[in-house]
Enzyme design. Structure first.
Site, PDB file in Angstrom:
ATOM      1  N   GLY A 167       0.824  -1.204   0.000  1.00 54.72           N
ATOM      2  CA  GLY A 167       0.000   0.000   0.000  1.00 54.72           C
ATOM      3  C   GLY A 167       0.853   1.247   0.000  1.00 54.72           C
ATOM      4  N   GLY A 187       8.625  -0.401  -1.630  1.00 53.32           N
ATOM      5  CA  GLY A 187       9.169  -1.603  -0.982  1.00 53.32           C
ATOM      6  C   GLY A 187       9.686  -1.413   0.425  1.00 53.32           C
ATOM      7  N   SER A 202       7.140   4.875  -4.883  1.00 55.01           N
ATOM      8  CA  SER A 202       6.261   3.708  -5.046  1.00 55.01           C
ATOM      9  C   SER A 202       6.105   3.336  -6.517  1.00 55.01           C
ATOM     10  CB  SER A 202       4.873   4.022  -4.474  1.00 55.01           C
ATOM     11  OG  SER A 202       3.939   3.060  -4.903  1.00 55.01           O
ATOM     12  N   ASP A 215       3.534   2.518  -7.808  1.00 49.53           N
ATOM     13  CA  ASP A 215       2.230   3.047  -8.252  1.00 49.53           C
ATOM     14  C   ASP A 215       2.251   4.543  -8.516  1.00 49.53           C
ATOM     15  OD1 ASP A 215       1.194   0.726  -5.932  1.00 49.53           O
ATOM     16  OD2 ASP A 215       0.531   0.627  -8.023  1.00 49.53           O
ATOM     17  N   HIS A 239      -3.509   3.843  -2.306  1.00 44.50           N
ATOM     18  CA  HIS A 239      -3.696   2.534  -2.946  1.00 44.50           C
ATOM     19  C   HIS A 239      -3.303   1.466  -1.929  1.00 44.50           C
ATOM     20  CE1 HIS A 239      -3.687  -0.875  -5.527  1.00 44.50           C
ATOM     21  NE2 HIS A 239      -2.380  -1.021  -5.511  1.00 44.50           N
ATOM     22  N   HIS A 281      -3.974  -3.092  -0.978  1.00 41.85           N
ATOM     23  CA  HIS A 281      -4.534  -4.381  -1.364  1.00 41.85           C
ATOM     24  C   HIS A 281      -5.362  -4.901  -0.196  1.00 41.85           C
ATOM     25  CE1 HIS A 281      -1.643  -5.406  -4.895  1.00 41.85           C
ATOM     26  NE2 HIS A 281      -1.963  -4.135  -4.852  1.00 41.85           N
ATOM     27  N   ASP A 323     -23.177   7.148   3.910  1.00 44.72           N
ATOM     28  CA  ASP A 323     -22.631   8.347   4.566  1.00 44.72           C
ATOM     29  C   ASP A 323     -21.406   8.893   3.848  1.00 44.72           C
ATOM     30  OD1 ASP A 323     -23.334   7.599   8.088  1.00 44.72           O
ATOM     31  OD2 ASP A 323     -24.445   8.750   6.576  1.00 44.72           O
ATOM     32  N   HIS A 342      -6.851  -6.254  -9.584  1.00 42.84           N
ATOM     33  CA  HIS A 342      -5.767  -5.513  -8.928  1.00 42.84           C
ATOM     34  C   HIS A 342      -6.198  -5.115  -7.531  1.00 42.84           C
ATOM     35  CE1 HIS A 342      -2.611  -2.043  -9.109  1.00 42.84           C
ATOM     36  NE2 HIS A 342      -2.475  -2.820  -8.052  1.00 42.84           N
ATOM     37  N   TYR A 380     -15.605  21.379  -2.603  1.00 39.40           N
ATOM     38  CA  TYR A 380     -14.669  22.268  -3.300  1.00 39.40           C
ATOM     39  C   TYR A 380     -15.393  23.336  -4.120  1.00 39.40           C
ATOM     40  CZ  TYR A 380     -12.316  18.108  -1.896  1.00 39.40           C
ATOM     41  OH  TYR A 380     -11.898  17.055  -1.120  1.00 39.40           O
TER      42      TYR A 380
HETATM   43  O1  LIG Z   1      -0.084  -3.043  -6.586  1.00 39.93           O
HETATM   44  C1  LIG Z   1       1.064  -3.288  -6.251  1.00 39.93           C
HETATM   45  C2  LIG Z   1       1.720  -4.555  -6.641  1.00 39.93           C
HETATM   46  O2  LIG Z   1       0.761  -5.368  -7.302  1.00 39.93           O
HETATM   47  C3  LIG Z   1       1.808  -2.282  -5.415  1.00 39.93           C
HETATM   48  O3  LIG Z   1       0.827  -1.413  -4.873  1.00 39.93           O
HETATM   49  C4  LIG Z   1       2.580  -2.890  -4.247  1.00 39.93           C
HETATM   50  O4  LIG Z   1       1.689  -3.615  -3.460  1.00 39.93           O
HETATM   51  C5  LIG Z   1       3.239  -1.781  -3.452  1.00 39.93           C
HETATM   52  O5  LIG Z   1       4.292  -1.320  -4.238  1.00 39.93           O
HETATM   53  P1  LIG Z   1       5.295  -0.180  -3.699  1.00 39.93           P
HETATM   54  O6  LIG Z   1       4.473   1.009  -3.271  1.00 39.93           O
HETATM   55  O7  LIG Z   1       6.043  -0.769  -2.526  1.00 39.93           O
HETATM   56  O8  LIG Z   1       6.198   0.096  -4.869  1.00 39.93           O
END
Ligand SMILES: O=C(CO)[C@@H](O)[C@H](O)COP(=O)(O)O
Length: 238
Positions: A26, A44, A72, A74, A93, A95, A118, A167, A225
């Site tokens: 995340g 990571g 990240s 993402d 983001h 999981h 809500d 995802h 906003y």
């Molecule tokens: O969606 C993913 C991998 O599927 C990423 O969100 C990792 O779960 C986290 O990646 P980093 O933020 O550590 O690069």
């Protein structure tokens, strides 16, 4: 940027605190709209080893402006959302397992009750899986483009979260704290909805009046906003 780094650090530390992440699954970012720079968790790095000074500063071209660690993976998704949604200041983001289960199942999360109503003005959408070209191309950027495209004719603050098929969930807000709050709400309503459907497979979404009552009394049709009156387009009204 030091304040923003601390804000983003604290928001990232809230992810394990609220049970939204396992290992490093995340990331939270937040943007300074004046400079156009956003701060994001390094890739990571385990939360317990994370420090405010580890946060990475990135510009809206994707260049690292400050920081010795990699941002990240993402980051391109966060970047596309900041470009597409001018009224957001933070993106999350994860999981988180219940929301990710709905994403893997390819289903949006219906609004079955007031907890959902809500905060989210209707079903939390599950967007299609990326196609082969998008997957083999700039996957994270294409994920952001997919989300931006879905919301282009909708009010992205009426349902400030979505699921990406196969995802996981993304959420956003007016600051890092609110974006994490939306992620927690998302995970809780995902859990409740899954259990609700187990208890009663024939359950129907909450009546529209209940959704309106709870959402609009809290947020109003143009609360976000300073949107122009009459401009309000909710995901389920458009
Ligand atoms: O969606 C993913 C991998 O599927 C990423 O969100 C990792 O779960 C986290 O990646 P980093 O933020 O550590 O690069």
């Amino acid at each position: 940027m030091e304040d923003l780094k601390l804000q983003v650090y604290e928001a990232n530390m809230d992810l394990p605190k609220y049970g939204l992440v396992t290992f490093t699954w995340g990331n939270v970012s937040a943007i300074d709209r004046k400079s156009g720079y956003f701060v994001i968790k390094p890739s990571g790095v385990e939360y317990e080893k994370l420090h405010p000074e580890d946060m990475v500063v990135v510009d809206l071209e994707g260049n690292i402006v400050e920081g010795s660690l990699n941002p990240s993976s993402d980051t391109p998704t966060h970047l596309e959302l900041y470009k597409a949604f001018p009224n957001i200041w933070a993106v999350v983001h994860t999981h988180s397992s219940w929301a990710t289960s709905w994403a893997q199942a390819g289903r949006g999360i219906p609004c079955y009750g007031t907890t959902h109503a809500d905060y989210m003005y209707g079903e939390i959408p599950c967007l299609r899986c990326l196609n082969e070209e998008e997957i083999n191309g700039a996957y994270e950027k294409n994920t952001g483009i997919l989300i931006a495209d879905y919301y282009k004719d909708k009010d992205y603050m009426a349902v400030p979260a979505c699921l990406c098929k196969n995802h996981g969930p993304f959420a956003w807000g007016k600051n890092a704290r609110e974006a994490v709050h939306h992620s927690v709400v998302l995970e809780e309503v995902a859990k409740m909805a899954a259990r609700c459907e187990q208890i009663n497979p024939h359950v129907k979404p909450a009546p529209r009046e209940l959704l309106d009552k709870h959402y609009l009394r809290k947020h109003g049709a143009n609360a976000y906003y300073g949107q122009k009156p009459g401009r309000y387009i909710s995901p389920i009204l458009s």
